[in-house]
Design a protein around this motif. Structure first.
Motif, short mmCIF file in Angstrom:
data_model
loop_
_atom_site.label_atom_id
_atom_site.label_comp_id
_atom_site.label_asym_id
_atom_site.label_seq_id
_atom_site.Cartn_x
_atom_site.Cartn_y
_atom_site.Cartn_z
N TYR A 96 -32.18 13.27 -8.07
CA TYR A 96 -32.62 12.24 -9.01
C TYR A 96 -33.87 11.57 -8.44
CZ TYR A 96 -30.57 8.47 -6.11
OH TYR A 96 -30.27 7.62 -5.09
N ARG A 97 -34.64 10.96 -9.31
CA ARG A 97 -35.86 10.26 -8.90
C ARG A 97 -36.03 9.03 -9.77
NH1 ARG A 97 -41.33 13.44 -9.88
NH2 ARG A 97 -40.65 13.03 -12.03
N VAL A 98 -36.43 7.93 -9.16
CA VAL A 98 -36.68 6.69 -9.89
C VAL A 98 -38.06 6.19 -9.52
CG1 VAL A 98 -35.93 4.33 -10.34
CG2 VAL A 98 -34.22 6.10 -9.89
N ILE A 99 -38.86 5.86 -10.52
CA ILE A 99 -40.19 5.33 -10.26
C ILE A 99 -40.35 4.01 -11.01
CG2 ILE A 99 -41.24 7.58 -9.86
CD1 ILE A 99 -42.39 7.47 -12.68
N ALA A 113 -36.30 6.91 -14.72
CA ALA A 113 -35.44 7.74 -13.87
C ALA A 113 -35.35 9.14 -14.45
CB ALA A 113 -34.05 7.13 -13.76
N THR A 114 -35.33 10.13 -13.57
CA THR A 114 -35.11 11.53 -13.94
C THR A 114 -33.94 12.06 -13.12
OG1 THR A 114 -37.45 11.88 -14.44
CG2 THR A 114 -36.11 13.84 -14.03
N VAL A 115 -32.98 12.68 -13.77
CA VAL A 115 -31.84 13.28 -13.07
C VAL A 115 -31.79 14.76 -13.38
CG1 VAL A 115 -30.51 11.14 -13.09
CG2 VAL A 115 -30.21 12.76 -14.94
N LYS A 116 -31.40 15.52 -12.37
CA LYS A 116 -31.15 16.96 -12.53
C LYS A 116 -29.71 17.20 -12.08
CE LYS A 116 -35.98 18.07 -11.42
NZ LYS A 116 -36.89 18.83 -10.49
N VAL A 117 -28.87 17.61 -13.03
CA VAL A 117 -27.45 17.78 -12.72
C VAL A 117 -26.95 19.10 -13.28
CG1 VAL A 117 -26.99 15.30 -12.70
CG2 VAL A 117 -26.74 16.58 -14.84
N HIS A 118 -25.81 19.55 -12.74
CA HIS A 118 -25.12 20.73 -13.25
C HIS A 118 -23.81 20.25 -13.84
CE1 HIS A 118 -27.79 23.72 -11.24
NE2 HIS A 118 -28.00 22.68 -10.44
N VAL A 119 -23.60 20.56 -15.11
CA VAL A 119 -22.39 20.11 -15.80
C VAL A 119 -21.98 21.18 -16.80
CG1 VAL A 119 -23.74 18.83 -17.53
CG2 VAL A 119 -21.34 18.28 -17.18
N ALA A 120 -20.70 21.51 -16.81
CA ALA A 120 -20.15 22.51 -17.72
C ALA A 120 -20.89 23.83 -17.62
CB ALA A 120 -20.17 22.00 -19.16
N GLY A 121 -21.29 24.19 -16.38
CA GLY A 121 -21.95 25.47 -16.15
C GLY A 121 -23.41 25.50 -16.52
N GLN A 122 -23.99 24.36 -16.84
CA GLN A 122 -25.40 24.32 -17.23
C GLN A 122 -26.18 23.38 -16.32
OE1 GLN A 122 -26.22 23.74 -21.43
NE2 GLN A 122 -24.12 24.34 -21.97
N ARG A 123 -27.47 23.71 -16.15
CA ARG A 123 -28.39 22.83 -15.44
C ARG A 123 -29.09 21.96 -16.49
NH1 ARG A 123 -33.98 23.10 -13.56
NH2 ARG A 123 -34.20 22.00 -11.55
N VAL A 124 -28.98 20.63 -16.30
CA VAL A 124 -29.52 19.70 -17.30
C VAL A 124 -30.50 18.76 -16.62
CG1 VAL A 124 -28.99 17.94 -19.02
CG2 VAL A 124 -27.37 19.81 -18.61
N ILE A 125 -31.63 18.53 -17.25
CA ILE A 125 -32.63 17.57 -16.77
C ILE A 125 -32.81 16.52 -17.86
CG2 ILE A 125 -35.00 17.22 -15.97
CD1 ILE A 125 -35.06 20.17 -15.18
N ALA A 126 -32.77 15.26 -17.44
CA ALA A 126 -32.93 14.18 -18.43
C ALA A 126 -33.73 13.05 -17.81
CB ALA A 126 -31.58 13.67 -18.90
N THR A 127 -34.52 12.38 -18.65
CA THR A 127 -35.34 11.25 -18.22
C THR A 127 -35.10 10.08 -19.17
OG1 THR A 127 -37.05 12.70 -17.32
CG2 THR A 127 -37.70 10.43 -17.79
N ALA A 128 -35.07 8.87 -18.60
CA ALA A 128 -34.89 7.67 -19.42
C ALA A 128 -35.55 6.48 -18.75
CB ALA A 128 -33.40 7.38 -19.65
N GLU A 129 -35.88 5.49 -19.57
CA GLU A 129 -36.45 4.25 -19.06
C GLU A 129 -35.40 3.15 -19.11
OE1 GLU A 129 -39.88 3.41 -21.42
OE2 GLU A 129 -41.18 4.79 -20.30
N GLY A 130 -35.62 2.12 -18.27
CA GLY A 130 -34.72 0.98 -18.26
C GLY A 130 -35.42 -0.24 -17.73
N ASN A 131 -34.74 -1.40 -17.82
CA ASN A 131 -35.35 -2.64 -17.36
C ASN A 131 -35.17 -2.84 -15.87
OD1 ASN A 131 -32.67 -3.33 -17.18
ND2 ASN A 131 -32.72 -4.73 -18.93
N GLY A 132 -34.68 -1.85 -15.19
CA GLY A 132 -34.53 -1.86 -13.74
C GLY A 132 -34.13 -0.48 -13.30
N PRO A 133 -34.21 -0.19 -12.00
CA PRO A 133 -33.91 1.18 -11.54
C PRO A 133 -32.49 1.63 -11.84
CG PRO A 133 -34.15 -0.35 -9.69
CD PRO A 133 -34.63 -1.06 -10.89
#
Length: 554
Positions: free
Chosen positions: A417-420, A433-453
């Motif tokens: 994961y990475r947070v900037i 934040a960007t996360v790279k995870v493996h779930v249910a046999g798949q590699r998933v990448i997701a990015t989202a913004e927030g009001n804090g890390p």
């Protein structure tokens, strides 16, 4: 008008529980009740079985005038009598012509509490009149209200200080009220400076000298308001004035719930309707919510920690018999016992806590010893499980996984994961934040913004996981606490950021249960990540295995 005596209490009119939260309690800094709030408070107090509810000062406070007007049609009190509060008439006029006294009648309350000064110094310096006129102000106002069909109580302001300075003056004010028809003469420790033994002596002396029915009203400036109230009852007072959770100006008032707890469980006085005591904790917390004040966890009888045990020595005795370290059965007041697991814990503490969480450690000494060793090692590094039951449950279930399989794994595998931090031209600061995870046999990448890390990291993780874990939509993060510790994990804060570690507590809910998890690391984001992962692991365990968990809060 309604009745003038409380209903449904075993002692009837022979002993009064009188609540002044809506008037004296509302003077606490930070409390501002709306009329709707005041109506809600009155309903809760009536449901508890309080005998009298002081609604406020009609005529002097527009909000209180509105409250009494609405109460006439909106309140259906089962136990309590609504009381209007006000002052005696002014000097140089009559009660019949005083607009403030007239406002008390207009409130349509069947009981009126009048406040009058009983200290010569206040009479002469504040009222700028003499004792004879002050007594006549009391006599005239009480007589007028009684003639109008009201039951009258008198709050003798500054009574104890005034009695010490000039007892004849203080008693003259009481006598004027009694002669005019006041039912109860309330002795007020207005400055809150009394101590129990001296106050009890004064109450006993007044009762012996006059034969009057007296009440007690104590401020908490010496932290003795509850003790002073109980001492007054033992000395002859049969009317106690209190506020919910001790709310009030300065240091507050006598706490209604502590006074009730003491009267019922220590003095054996049935001052509430049958079974009402089990509502004490719930009502205390509900009234705190209305006041927008966090419940005091260390309040006697009703606090979350009132029956919480931390030391191993205590837990060993409690394992034999809970009464050995509890002054009453917590369920009497609607509370519960808790065992806190910390570096002070012993085997008994851990076994009791396991039982509370639904984890059976009985007859498994190896699992207990291993878990205890891990708890002590982690707490030495800054972890704290006493407020993080869900993280502790995961740890304990891990120790007995061979005997009682429960899937406690995080429902995904982290790749990275990475947070900037993005400081934009318009001055807005946004975390991404960007996360790279493996779930249910798949590699998933997701990015989202927030009001804090942490917000951004939580949002990105949800974006990645929700398509594969639909139950995640039910889970919300409801609270987030951060504490900076020394590098050794000790409780003292440090100014040396380079050798500090961060402890994060995350509270989650699925709208049925709440649970708390903990994470510790030198980096606040990683500490938060660890706590978030435990929160999801705990929910996933319940979804996958249906494991009963005894330590969660509904």
């Amino acid at each position: 008008m309604t009745r003038t005596t409380p209903a449904g209490t075993p002692l009837g009119d022979s002993f009064h529980v009188y609540d002044t939260t809506l008037r004296d309690g509302a003077q606490r800094e930070g409390i501002s009740y709306s009329v709707a709030d005041k109506l809600a408070v009155a309903r809760l107090l009536d449901g508890l079985g309080v005998g009298f509810i002081e609604g406020g000062w009609p005529g002097a406070m527009p909000k209180d005038t509105e409250f009494f007007a609405r109460a006439a049609s909106e309140l259906r009190l089962k136990h309590a009598v609504l009381v209007a509060f006000g002052s005696t008439r002014r000097a140089g006029t009559t009660a019949a012509r005083d607009p403030q006294v007239r406002a008390l009648l207009d409130a349509q309350a069947s009981v009126v509490t009048l406040v009058a000064k009983s200290d010569r110094r206040h009479i002469e310096l504040a009222l700028r009149t003499d004792v004879a006129e002050a007594a006549e102000m009391v006599r005239d106002t009480v007589a007028f209200l009684v003639a109008e069909g009201r039951r009258v109580f008198l709050d003798a302001e500054h009574f104890f200080d005034g009695y010490a300075f000039d007892p004849d003056c203080a008693l003259r004010v009481l006598g004027a009220a009694a002669e005019a028809g006041a039912d109860v003469l309330v002795l007020c420790d207005t400055n809150g400076g009394q101590l129990p033994l001296g106050l009890a002596d004064t109450v006993g002396e007044v009762v012996a000298r006059t034969g009057f029915r007296v009440g007690i009203h104590c401020q908490d400036d010496t932290s003795c308001a509850v003790a002073n109230t109980i001492a007054a009852v033992q000395a002859g007072a049969s009317h106690v004035q209190c506020t919910a959770n001790g709310y009030g100006e300065r240091a507050g008032n006598a706490d209604l719930f502590a006074v009730l707890g003491n009267l019922v469980t220590k003095l054996g006085m049935p001052v509430l309707p049958a079974d009402a005591m089990t509502e004490l904790t719930r009502v205390s917390h509900a009234l705190a919510e209305i006041a927008n004040i966090a419940p005091d966890t260390h309040k006697a009888y009703v606090g979350l920690s009132a029956f919480a045990h931390k030391a191993g020595l205590h837990a060993s005795a409690i394992k034999v018999d809970p009464v050995l370290y509890n002054h009453i059965d917590p369920t009497i007041v609607g509370n519960g016992m808790r065992v806190l697991v910390t570096e002070m814990a012993g085997r008994a503490s851990l076994e009791l806590k396991g039982h509370e969480l639904g984890v059976d450690l009985a007859g498994r000494p190896d699992a207990v010893n291993s878990a205890l060793r891990k708890v002590k090692e982690l707490e030495a590094r800054g972890w704290s499980f006493e407020a993080a039951d869900a993280s502790l449950e995961l740890l304990l279930r891990g120790e007995i996984a061979d005997a009682e399989p429960a899937d406690i794994r995080t429902p995904f595998e982290l790749e990275s994961y990475r947070v900037i931090l993005d400081h934009r031209l318009d001055g807005e600061v946004v975390s991404e934040a960007t996360v790279k995870v493996h779930v249910a046999g798949q590699r998933v990448i997701a990015t989202a913004e927030g009001n804090g890390p942490v917000h951004a990291l939580d949002a990105a993780l949800r974006r990645a996981l929700v398509p594969h874990l639909p139950w995640l939509d039910e889970v919300e993060l409801t609270d987030y606490k951060v504490r900076i510790l020394t590098s050794g994990g000790g409780p003292r804060a440090t100014e040396h950021g380079t050798d500090a570690v961060t402890r994060v507590l995350v509270q989650s809910t699925d709208h049925e249960l709440e649970w708390t998890t903990v994470g510790v690391h030198g980096n606040i984001v990683e500490a938060s990540w660890l706590a978030l992962c435990d929160a999801l692991a705990h929910k996933a365990m319940r979804v996958r295995s249906g494991v009963p968990t005894g330590g969660l809060r509904p």
